[in-house]
Design a protein around this motif. Structure first.
Motif, PDB file in Angstrom:
ATOM      1  N   PRO A   1      -0.497 -10.391   7.811  1.00 42.76           N
ATOM      2  CA  PRO A   1      -0.637  -9.688   9.040  1.00 42.76           C
ATOM      3  C   PRO A   1       0.680 -10.029   9.866  1.00 42.76           C
ATOM      4  O   PRO A   1       1.012 -11.076  10.080  1.00 42.76           O
ATOM      5  CB  PRO A   1      -2.080 -10.379   9.485  1.00 42.76           C
ATOM      6  N   GLY A   2       1.076  -8.902  10.254  1.00 45.18           N
ATOM      7  CA  GLY A   2       2.033  -8.990  11.514  1.00 45.18           C
ATOM      8  C   GLY A   2       3.632  -9.171  10.639  1.00 45.18           C
ATOM      9  O   GLY A   2       4.648  -9.364  11.600  1.00 45.18           O
ATOM     10  N   LYS A   3       3.537  -9.188   9.558  1.00 44.97           N
ATOM     11  CA  LYS A   3       4.835  -9.225   8.594  1.00 44.97           C
ATOM     12  C   LYS A   3       5.336  -8.025   8.257  1.00 44.97           C
ATOM     13  O   LYS A   3       6.553  -7.992   7.832  1.00 44.97           O
ATOM     14  CB  LYS A   3       4.611 -10.123   7.508  1.00 44.97           C
ATOM     15  N   GLY A   4       4.842  -6.950   8.688  1.00 44.24           N
ATOM     16  CA  GLY A   4       5.474  -5.538   8.458  1.00 44.24           C
ATOM     17  C   GLY A   4       5.130  -4.739   6.908  1.00 44.24           C
ATOM     18  O   GLY A   4       5.585  -3.654   6.727  1.00 44.24           O
ATOM     19  N   MET A   5       4.677  -5.707   6.105  1.00 46.43           N
ATOM     20  CA  MET A   5       4.272  -5.080   4.972  1.00 46.43           C
ATOM     21  C   MET A   5       2.882  -4.425   5.123  1.00 46.43           C
ATOM     22  O   MET A   5       1.879  -4.993   5.276  1.00 46.43           O
ATOM     23  CB  MET A   5       4.034  -6.190   3.553  1.00 46.43           C
ATOM     24  N   VAL A   6       2.694  -3.030   5.121  1.00 50.46           N
ATOM     25  CA  VAL A   6       1.414  -2.077   5.255  1.00 50.46           C
ATOM     26  C   VAL A   6       0.950  -2.152   3.906  1.00 50.46           C
ATOM     27  O   VAL A   6       1.513  -2.109   2.827  1.00 50.46           O
ATOM     28  CB  VAL A   6       2.031  -1.106   5.737  1.00 50.46           C
ATOM     29  N   PRO A   7      -0.159  -1.795   4.144  1.00 48.26           N
ATOM     30  CA  PRO A   7      -1.053  -1.329   2.825  1.00 48.26           C
ATOM     31  C   PRO A   7      -0.615  -0.032   2.230  1.00 48.26           C
ATOM     32  O   PRO A   7      -0.735   0.914   3.089  1.00 48.26           O
ATOM     33  CB  PRO A   7      -2.619  -1.180   3.103  1.00 48.26           C
ATOM     34  N   TRP A   8      -0.414  -0.049   1.069  1.00 48.44           N
ATOM     35  CA  TRP A   8       0.333   1.333   0.190  1.00 48.44           C
ATOM     36  C   TRP A   8      -0.761   2.089  -0.454  1.00 48.44           C
ATOM     37  O   TRP A   8      -0.469   3.176  -0.992  1.00 48.44           O
ATOM     38  CB  TRP A   8       1.393   0.910  -0.425  1.00 48.44           C
ATOM     39  N   LYS A   9      -1.813   1.521  -0.088  1.00 50.39           N
ATOM     40  CA  LYS A   9      -3.064   2.360  -1.052  1.00 50.39           C
ATOM     41  C   LYS A   9      -3.453   3.687  -0.334  1.00 50.39           C
ATOM     42  O   LYS A   9      -3.884   4.317  -1.014  1.00 50.39           O
ATOM     43  CB  LYS A   9      -4.247   1.443  -1.111  1.00 50.39           C
ATOM     44  N   THR A  10      -2.961   4.027   0.809  1.00 51.30           N
ATOM     45  CA  THR A  10      -3.116   5.105   1.407  1.00 51.30           C
ATOM     46  C   THR A  10      -2.127   6.080   1.301  1.00 51.30           C
ATOM     47  O   THR A  10      -2.210   7.424   1.472  1.00 51.30           O
ATOM     48  CB  THR A  10      -3.206   5.064   3.091  1.00 51.30           C
ATOM     49  N   ASN A  11      -0.954   5.565   0.489  1.00 50.05           N
ATOM     50  CA  ASN A  11       0.047   6.328   0.146  1.00 50.05           C
ATOM     51  C   ASN A  11       0.226   6.641  -1.556  1.00 50.05           C
ATOM     52  O   ASN A  11       0.628   7.664  -1.903  1.00 50.05           O
ATOM     53  CB  ASN A  11       1.351   5.842   0.693  1.00 50.05           C
ATOM     54  N   PHE A  12      -0.170   5.684  -2.165  1.00 50.75           N
ATOM     55  CA  PHE A  12       0.032   5.731  -3.787  1.00 50.75           C
ATOM     56  C   PHE A  12      -1.398   5.700  -4.501  1.00 50.75           C
ATOM     57  O   PHE A  12      -2.475   5.000  -3.746  1.00 50.75           O
ATOM     58  CB  PHE A  12       0.750   4.538  -4.133  1.00 50.75           C
ATOM     59  N   LYS A  13      -1.521   6.459  -5.380  1.00 47.31           N
ATOM     60  CA  LYS A  13      -2.708   6.141  -6.277  1.00 47.31           C
ATOM     61  C   LYS A  13      -2.595   4.857  -6.981  1.00 47.31           C
ATOM     62  O   LYS A  13      -1.538   4.452  -7.137  1.00 47.31           O
ATOM     63  CB  LYS A  13      -2.755   7.247  -7.274  1.00 47.31           C
ATOM     64  N   PRO A  14      -3.923   4.374  -7.557  1.00 48.68           N
ATOM     65  CA  PRO A  14      -3.709   3.104  -8.154  1.00 48.68           C
ATOM     66  C   PRO A  14      -3.032   3.078  -9.361  1.00 48.68           C
ATOM     67  O   PRO A  14      -2.394   2.146  -9.547  1.00 48.68           O
ATOM     68  CB  PRO A  14      -5.376   2.899  -8.386  1.00 48.68           C
ATOM     69  N   SER A  15      -3.032   4.127  -9.945  1.00 55.49           N
ATOM     70  CA  SER A  15      -1.965   4.282 -11.194  1.00 55.49           C
ATOM     71  C   SER A  15      -0.523   4.046 -10.842  1.00 55.49           C
ATOM     72  O   SER A  15       0.305   3.438 -11.419  1.00 55.49           O
ATOM     73  CB  SER A  15      -2.142   5.471 -12.142  1.00 55.49           C
ATOM     74  N   GLU A  16      -0.208   4.578  -9.600  1.00 53.45           N
ATOM     75  CA  GLU A  16       1.123   4.570  -9.301  1.00 53.45           C
ATOM     76  C   GLU A  16       1.415   3.154  -8.597  1.00 53.45           C
ATOM     77  O   GLU A  16       2.551   2.528  -8.873  1.00 53.45           O
ATOM     78  CB  GLU A  16       1.596   5.449  -7.897  1.00 53.45           C
ATOM     79  N   ILE A  17       0.225   2.640  -8.160  1.00 53.91           N
ATOM     80  CA  ILE A  17       0.687   1.108  -7.680  1.00 53.91           C
ATOM     81  C   ILE A  17       0.848   0.165  -8.918  1.00 53.91           C
ATOM     82  O   ILE A  17       1.909  -0.622  -8.843  1.00 53.91           O
ATOM     83  CB  ILE A  17      -0.609   0.737  -6.949  1.00 53.91           C
ATOM     84  N   GLU A  18       0.234   0.659  -9.941  1.00 47.92           N
ATOM     85  CA  GLU A  18       0.309  -0.015 -11.247  1.00 47.92           C
ATOM     86  C   GLU A  18       1.680  -0.021 -11.733  1.00 47.92           C
ATOM     87  O   GLU A  18       2.241  -1.187 -12.283  1.00 47.92           O
ATOM     88  CB  GLU A  18      -0.713   0.392 -12.249  1.00 47.92           C
ATOM     89  N   LYS A  19       2.340   1.124 -11.648  1.00 42.90           N
ATOM     90  CA  LYS A  19       3.737   1.387 -12.105  1.00 42.90           C
ATOM     91  C   LYS A  19       4.663   0.386 -11.129  1.00 42.90           C
ATOM     92  O   LYS A  19       5.655  -0.157 -11.675  1.00 42.90           O
ATOM     93  CB  LYS A  19       3.959   2.721 -12.220  1.00 42.90           C
ATOM     94  N   ILE A  20       4.571   0.538  -9.958  1.00 42.04           N
ATOM     95  CA  ILE A  20       5.407  -0.124  -8.985  1.00 42.04           C
ATOM     96  C   ILE A  20       5.227  -1.771  -9.275  1.00 42.04           C
ATOM     97  O   ILE A  20       6.448  -2.456  -9.276  1.00 42.04           O
ATOM     98  CB  ILE A  20       5.138   0.027  -7.615  1.00 42.04           C
ATOM     99  N   ALA A  21       4.066  -1.949  -9.433  1.00 41.97           N
ATOM    100  CA  ALA A  21       3.985  -3.615  -9.550  1.00 41.97           C
ATOM    101  C   ALA A  21       4.544  -4.051 -10.841  1.00 41.97           C
ATOM    102  O   ALA A  21       5.209  -5.092 -10.986  1.00 41.97           O
ATOM    103  CB  ALA A  21       2.447  -4.066  -9.612  1.00 41.97           C
ATOM    104  N   SER A  22       4.354  -2.979 -12.069  1.00 42.57           N
ATOM    105  CA  SER A  22       5.247  -3.486 -13.264  1.00 42.57           C
ATOM    106  C   SER A  22       6.774  -3.646 -12.939  1.00 42.57           C
ATOM    107  O   SER A  22       7.313  -4.401 -13.727  1.00 42.57           O
ATOM    108  CB  SER A  22       4.791  -2.261 -14.580  1.00 42.57           C
ATOM    109  N   TYR A  23       7.206  -2.610 -12.375  1.00 41.10           N
ATOM    110  CA  TYR A  23       8.583  -2.696 -12.128  1.00 41.10           C
ATOM    111  C   TYR A  23       8.920  -3.916 -11.238  1.00 41.10           C
ATOM    112  O   TYR A  23      10.082  -4.449 -11.350  1.00 41.10           O
ATOM    113  CB  TYR A  23       9.089  -1.487 -11.258  1.00 41.10           C
ATOM    114  N   VAL A  24       8.229  -4.064 -10.086  1.00 42.20           N
ATOM    115  CA  VAL A  24       8.702  -5.423  -9.413  1.00 42.20           C
ATOM    116  C   VAL A  24       8.652  -6.714 -10.237  1.00 42.20           C
ATOM    117  O   VAL A  24       9.427  -7.424 -10.170  1.00 42.20           O
ATOM    118  CB  VAL A  24       7.585  -5.708  -8.392  1.00 42.20           C
TER     119      VAL A  24
END
Length: 325
Positions: free
Chosen positions: A248-271
């Motif tokens: 909280p307060g560090k700037g990293m917002v929840p991206w679940k409202t922007n990405f589908k879970p399948s897309e978050i899985e792809k981003i996590a794999s890339y990270v």
């Protein structure tokens, strides 16, 4: 009935009924109309419309011929019947008489009872056939219901509801296992497939590189290439961090409202694929949790390694020499 439903109403109405009946029978689970999915339906609809028009033309011609052959008395009687209200038409009266078994005033003498109360007499009318028929239906239903649920122990409505709810929950859980857009952090799986990593990189470059740099070396956000993690490494933690946001307060917002879970899985794999790389001007390591993607390979190897076979039991003959020593 013709005066209540003229030809310009009858033909479209009958055609519409036939059209929807064909759609319901032929269409099935298809998303397309039946006449598009099966062109032969168009031919069938055309033939039905042609038959409707032909029947109406023949009926109209026949009616005109019959009118010319009628005597003046018959024509007057027909016009009189045509001017009657719907409830007074002969066929409606016949139908109501069959449904109610009513007697005419002239027939009331046959069903007159001997009771006489101050000049008020009573008629022995029969019960209406529709009522009697409905009563018999309820009796038959009651017998079937009694046998089904009280003799042969059939499922009650509550039991049926509970079974259907259990089956529905099982179907939902089964669907969740394979539904790409209903993934959870526990179900997310790392993939090193080039197509997956390429898709994850495209999303990362567009949305995450501004804080973490395109090479993951870190800017406002932390360095993603070292083994130090603030909220934990591994697919589950990285997926959850992207989905729910950072501290909280560090700037990293929840991206679940922007990405589908399948897309978050792809981003996590890339990270995770960035772990161990050496970007230029990398930011100093942050976080006390140590994790590297090599642990993924170790975990996978552990899962693939077969269980060690148990050593065979030692026989008395094999231990005898040692006992002798």
């Amino acid at each position: 009935m013709k005066k209540f439903f003229p030809v310009y109403v009858r033909v479209p109405l009958l055609f519409a009924i036939f059209f929807f009946a064909i759609e319901w029978i032929v269409r099935g689970d298809s998303d397309k109309p039946a006449f598009i999915e099966h062109p032969v339906v168009l031919i069938l609809l055309g033939l039905f419309l042609f038959a409707l028009i032909a029947v109406e033309m023949v009926a109209s011609a026949t009616s005109k011929i019959m009118d010319r052959l009628m005597t003046p008395e018959e024509r007057a009687q027909k016009e009189k019947e045509a001017s009657l209200p719907f409830a007074e038409t002969p066929w409606v009266k016949r139908l109501m008489q069959k449904l109610t078994s009513t007697k005419t005033i002239a027939q009331e003498g046959d069903i007159m009872m001997d009771h006489d109360y101050d000049g008020i007499k009573e008629l022995d009318n029969e019960l209406p056939p529709w009522w009697v028929g409905l009563f018999y239906v309820t009796v038959i239903f009651a017998v079937i219901y009694l046998l089904r649920f009280h003799v042969f122990d059939g499922d009650s409505q509550v039991a049926e509801f509970e079974k259907e709810m259990i089956a529905a929950k099982e179907q939902v859980e089964e669907y969740k296992k394979t539904a790409p857009d209903m993934l959870t952090a526990d179900q997310a799986v790392f993939s090193d497939d080039p197509a997956v990593l390429s898709a994850g990189k495209a999303l990362f470059d567009t949305n995450c590189a501004v804080c973490h740099k395109p090479d993951g070396g870190g800017a406002i956000g932390p360095n993603l290439t070292d083994d130090h993690w603030i909220l934990g490494g591994g697919m589950k933690n990285v997926f959850n961090t992207i989905s729910e946001g950072g501290r909280p307060g560090k700037g990293m917002v929840p991206w679940k409202t922007n990405f589908k879970p399948s897309e978050i899985e792809k981003i996590a794999s890339y990270v995770i694929s960035l772990n161990g790389t050496v970007p230029a001007e990398a930011k100093a390591a942050e976080g006390d949790i140590i994790w590297s993607k090599s642990e993924l390979s170790a975990d996978k190897a552990t899962e693939e390694t077969p269980a060690t076979e148990e050593a065979p039991a030692t026989t008395d003959a094999e231990v005898a020499p040692e006992a002798a020593n």
